[in-house]
Every structure is written in structure tokens, then in C-alpha cells.
Write a protein that holds these residues in place. Sequence first.
Motif, PDB file in Angstrom:
ATOM      1  N   LEU A 463      40.974  51.051  94.844  1.00  0.00           N
ATOM      2  CA  LEU A 463      40.398  51.010  93.497  1.00  0.00           C
ATOM      3  C   LEU A 463      40.868  52.249  92.754  1.00  0.00           C
ATOM      4  O   LEU A 463      40.507  53.381  93.115  1.00  0.00           O
ATOM      5  N   GLY A 620      32.383  44.872  94.312  1.00  0.00           N
ATOM      6  CA  GLY A 620      31.877  46.124  93.718  1.00  0.00           C
ATOM      7  C   GLY A 620      30.397  46.201  94.023  1.00  0.00           C
ATOM      8  O   GLY A 620      29.552  45.748  93.243  1.00  0.00           O
ATOM      9  N   ASP A 623      27.654  47.812  91.271  1.00  0.00           N
ATOM     10  CA  ASP A 623      27.129  46.983  90.189  1.00  0.00           C
ATOM     11  C   ASP A 623      26.475  45.723  90.734  1.00  0.00           C
ATOM     12  O   ASP A 623      25.454  45.281  90.210  1.00  0.00           O
ATOM     13  N   CYS A 670      34.749  47.766  97.668  1.00  0.00           N
ATOM     14  CA  CYS A 670      35.146  49.079  97.138  1.00  0.00           C
ATOM     15  C   CYS A 670      33.989  49.863  96.528  1.00  0.00           C
ATOM     16  O   CYS A 670      34.188  50.916  95.946  1.00  0.00           O
TER      17      CYS A 670
HETATM   18  C1  PEP Z   1      31.117  48.983  91.809  1.00  0.00           C
HETATM   19  O1  PEP Z   1      30.458  48.560  90.846  1.00  0.00           O
HETATM   20  O2  PEP Z   1      30.765  48.870  92.985  1.00  0.00           O
HETATM   21  C2  PEP Z   1      32.395  49.683  91.579  1.00  0.00           C
HETATM   22  C3  PEP Z   1      33.161  50.047  92.568  1.00  0.00           C
HETATM   23  O3  PEP Z   1      32.704  49.962  90.284  1.00  0.00           O
HETATM   24  P1  PEP Z   1      32.149  51.217  89.477  1.00  0.00           P
HETATM   25  O4  PEP Z   1      31.330  52.027  90.437  1.00  0.00           O
HETATM   26  O5  PEP Z   1      33.338  51.931  88.957  1.00  0.00           O
HETATM   27  O6  PEP Z   1      31.347  50.569  88.409  1.00  0.00           O
END
Ligand code: PEP
Length: 747
Positions: A463, A620, A623, A670
Motif C-alpha cells: 500500500l 483495508g 476503515d 493492508c
Molecule cells: C484501511 O482503511 O485499512 C487502510 C489501510 O486505509 P487508510 O488507513 O489509509 O484509510
Amino acid sequence: MSVVLDLTRIVQAAADADSPSAQVSVIVDSIQRYLGLDVCSLYLADERGDMALLASHGLNPDAVGGVRIPAGKGLVGLVAQSRHPINIANAAQHPAFYRIRETREDLYRSFFGVPIVRSGIVIGVLVAQSKEEREFSAEESAVLVTLGSQLALVVATESIWQEINQNIAPILPGIKGAPGIGIGQVSLCDDVDLYSVTDGQCDDREATLAQWHRLVETVLADVERERSGLSELLSQEVAAVFDAYRLLLSDPSLVNGVAQLIQDGHHLPGALKKVIHQHADVFLAMDDPYLRARHEDIRHLGNKLYGAWRGLRTDSGEEQPPNTRTILVGSQVSVSDIARVPTEYLAGIVCFQGSNLSHTAVLANALGVPAVMGVGEIRGLHNLDEVVVDGNAARVIVRPTAPVLAEYEQLLKAEQQLKGELQGLRDLPAQTVDGTNICLYANSGLLADISPGLQAGAEGLGLYRTEIPFMVSETFPSEDEQLAVYRQILEAYGGKPVHMRVLDIGGDKPLPYFPIREENPALGWRGIRFCLDNSSLFMSQVRAMLRASEGRENLRIMLPMVSNTSEIIQFHALLNDALQQLAEEGIQVRRPPVGIMVEVPSAISQLASWRDYLDFISIGSNDLSQYLLALDRNNPRVASSYDHVHPAVLLEIARVVEIARNTQLPCSVCGEMSSDPIAVVLLLGMGVRTLSMSAAQLPKIKWLLRRLSIDNAGSIVSEALMLNDARQIRKLVADRLYVLGAGEILW
Ligand code: PEP
Ligand code: MG
């Protein structure tokens, strides 16, 4: 006769005091009044023989209770060691003089110290001081010596120490700043608070202006020196703090702003406070927690300037750097405080305030120093007190008992051993005990993070958060500026895959130069929605990525916050256009694989139907957990209920992994789950074979994987999915890890 009577009254009043702390105050106040002294202070010896300033009439009241003079140091130490009174006309010129900034005793010249001796042991020192340079008279000396011997009989030393120790909770919870265990002696950082300054008039504007410009020069030189002292150990991100200090110190709006206020008649600290306030407030008003935490840097700089103005830091050579395991403690431990302790002696950091996003925490992580933030003010803590900083459990143990200390020393030893083992893992595969290879990628967002990922043995970038270069810039970066950054990243990773995520601003990641005001930003104009609505900006980013991939095969493009089929279709159309434009310009690039983040719950049920549009997916979990649980983990009121091993999150992730397996769609994780050992066991058991995490966590996760088998993980996850509470799930996995001999990973 009357002298004897008066002395008896003083001693009697001390003996009758309501509490041990009242007793020491009565003593110094009555002696001061009786002899008309400028200063009368009482130091008592602790169990190590260090002298604690427990009461004073005349010295800085803030220093009382906080200052400790190491055994044998200074004039107080000399009195204790020699067991004789010492009478000196000019204390600062004596070779044994030991300057303590906090007491502000520079105002006083003469010194008279009397040892207080009980049963042959020096239990304290009574000190008189005066502004004039003079020796104390024979009469004054006689009174002080007599009092010294009588006080030995009445001072309730045991109860005083008990009272002090009771006023401080032994275990203080806080927020995780940096992991690890640190044991050492407290070094209190300057309690300089510019914000407590009250405004005042400036008497001589010209002289004050000259003083202000000199102050800026002095602090600039300090910043340079501190930066060069740390440079090899600093990550670029932390070096940026010093650059930020330097920039601010040369910023006309700060320098001229203060000068203007001085010209308008404000005194220097009042003018400085106003300007620092204005600068800090700009950051404080930002929604993004990272940018909001930057206001702490500005406050640190304000305090640094104010401290230098008060003469606390102008002569940096006067203070000896610590040479024992040291724990820095303060309301906000600044980067400059950290720079003052040699890294080999810096055992931990404790901040009364501050968040895990502050630069103090960033630097502690970069240096591998345990840190606990936000513990609240610790009253009654002194320099040289023993403290344990447990950065793993986010708590601080003050003056630990011998068994607790022994326990933590053991943990520290085991932790150091584990660290040594981790270093040896770099070139070994991330392979489970049954021979299954797990692909470990790094997460990154800054050019500065690139080499740590490679050094930790990452097999690619899982990422790359492109919004971070956008966030640290002052305007939207041009296509060519982006090209230069993306090219360096693709080049650095050679043939290894790099998953570049398109701009994911909005929500908790606003751009300072493109404010988006929304009632509910988490559900608003963010991620792919924002990109598609700003097609020329989006096109320039996609073109920059494609141009950077010319002659290489390692670019992959990832879309954030996808919730609708049309978003993926629109992106493919834009990608086609970009490829065609470039072909017309004579730039031939291969069409990169395209994937999405699975982080909006609605993506899960549509995933199978999107198979033909996608080459990969990445979960992710940050989120995804926040949207499934309807919990904002950056909101302290509800953050404690947020847990990515919540059964609902685990069940949804298991569903995603199953769909990916059935449709042969490569799937990785990620979010933060990938660096949480408990979550990693569960992900492995569900069938996840690719994890992407910050470079710093990679060796630890590799160590864990090399102690597990797929069967172990599978049976643990089956048991875990039968539980309906995140805490129970954590406990179950932790218990199983201990049985498998991998429990150390949780320390
Ligand atoms: C997530 O949401 O898990 C992610 C990796 O994205 P970010 O933390 O950049 O929103
Ligand atoms: Mg996200």
C-alpha cells in the motif's frame, strides 16, 4: 534567654504541625521570619542519600517537592558529607556549586548550610541564603546550628516520605506512544509553559527588540546543534521537525509578528505567546489527527524560545548529559529534550499530555524507545525517582517495589533477546513451520519510508498512500512532480510489486489547501468518489503513475473506498483514456493490474460480481472495522470499543477471503490488523497469505509466522469464531500463542 525561648517555640510549632508536609513548611517559615532571611530551605535525604527539597521560603515554589540533588553533589551534598556547617559569601564561585535551574537561586549569593544528624546519620540539610554577598554572622550561625540539632529530634522523616509516596498512584495508565519496556531514573523536562504567561508592558522597546532577535539566533543555533547530534538516527520525518523549527524561526510572520507586538508595547513573552498561539491554533483547527498533532511542535518551539528567554537553555554546555538509564518525563517532552540524552541512555519517555501521533511518539518509535503518552500530570514525582515505562501495555509504574522491578527487569531482558533474534530474520523467508510461504509487503506514504521497507526484507509495497505527498505539499503537486516521486518508488523496489493507491483524501485526510466542509466527512466526498468528480486532477495522477512505470512491470493501481460498480467501470474508462493519450505522445506503457481496497462494507456482497474488473483486492481493515462497527477510532470517547478482532469484523473478513478463494482473486490485508499478532493468527487461519504493514512491524510478524503452522492457525480461528466478544477472542489467541511458545510476541 529569649533566643532559647524562641527556638523552643519554633521546634514546638514544628512538632505540633498537623501533617508531615505542614511540619516542614512551619520550620522554614518560622526560621525565615525569626532571622529575617531571604531564603530558608529544608532538604531531606531519601533512601539513596539524594537530597530532596521538601520546603522552602524564598526559592521557586514550583521547585519544592520536585528538586533532588544527587548524593554528594553541590553545597548541600558537601554539608551532608562533611557533617559540618558551611558558611559561604558567594556560593556560585565555590567549586562544589551545583546549579539547579528550577530553584532560580541565582538571585541569592550567600549560603549557610547545617547538617541535620540523627543517630549518626545525616537525615537532611537546613539552608539559609541571602541576596547580599556576605558571610552569615556568628549569631545567625549559632541559631541555625542549634536549630539543626533540635530539628533532628522532631522532623518526622518516615511519615514525610510516606506522605509523598502515597500522593502518587503507583500505576498510571496512558496511551501507547512506542512499544517496549524501559526502566530508569526520572529526568524531569523543563516545566516551561509559555501559555501560562500573562501579558505585560514593554519598558524599553528598542532593547527588547534587540533581545528578541538575539533570542531567535540563539535558539536557531540550539536547533542546529541538536539536529546534528541526532542526524544519523533520525528518520527523515523526524528530521523534518527540526526543519520545521528552523523554518518557523526564519518565518517572517513569526519573527516580525513578535517584533510588531513588542513595538506596540507588549513585553517579549506576552508577544511570543500571542504569535505562537495564533500559529498553533491553525493546526489545532484541522480535522486530520496527524496535522492536528503538529500544533504540539509549535507549542514546543514556543516553550523553547520562552525557556531560552528565561535563561534556562542559553548555555547548553553547562548541563552534563545523563550517563545512566534515563526516563524523560514532562507535560510535553520535546524533540530537543530527547536530543539532550545520549541514545544509549534514553530508556523511556513519559508525557503527561500528547497523542500517539505527536512527533515525540514518532521519534520514540524511530529510535526504538518505549513511550507512554497522556498519563496526566504526575504530582510528587522527582528527578532520579525510579520508573518503569511499559509501552506495550501503555502504563507507567512509579517507584516500583523490588518484586515488580525484578519482574520487569526479566521482561526487559527477554525483550532484548527477542530484538536480537528479529534482527537475524531479515533474509529468512516468512514461512510457517509447515513450509507455507507468506508474502509480507510494506505500507508506505513518504519517500522517507521506502528504505526501511526494503531493509526489513519486504517483498514489495502493499500500500503506497499517495495522499501523503499531497498532504505535505502546499498546492496540488503537478503531474511532473508526482512522476518524480512515483518513479523513485518504482525504481527503489526494482522488480518487486508496488501497489499505488489513488488519492484517498477527504474524511480523516483533508488537504490544507482544499478544505472540504461536510456534516459527516467519513460518509462524504472521499476516496474514489472525490477522484472521479475531479477528473483532470485524477487524470494527472494516473498519467504520472503510468509514465513512472515506463520500462517497468511493477506498478499496480489500487482504488480506495469503492462501494459502487460504476466507480470501477469509470476508472477503467479513465485508465484507457490515459493509456491512449500517452500512446499518442509516444509513451508506451503496459496496462497495470487494477485492484480495490475492500473497506466499505457494501463492497463485500458485490465482490464476486466485480471479479472481471479486478486483478486483486486488499482488505483495508481500518476503515472496514470503523464502518462495520460505526465507531471512529480517533474519537477518544468511543475508541476503547473499537477492535478489529470484533466477531462481526472477523466474520466479514472470513467472507471476503472465501469469495476471493472461490473466484481466484488475489487477496491481501493492508490495515492495522496485519501488524497485530493476535489478528495475524486469525487471518492466517482464515486463509490470508499476503499481509502489508509498516516496515517497523515486519520482522516481528515474520518471527511469529515462523513459529506457527497453518493447522495451528486454522484451529485457533475455528474456536475464535465461536466466541462473541473481542476481549474473549484476544484472550483465547493469546493463551494459544503461549502454549505454542510464541507468547513473547505479545509483550
Ligand atoms: C484501511 O482503511 O485499512 C487502510 C489501510 O486505509 P487508510 O488507513 O489509509 O484509510
Ligand atoms: Mg482506508
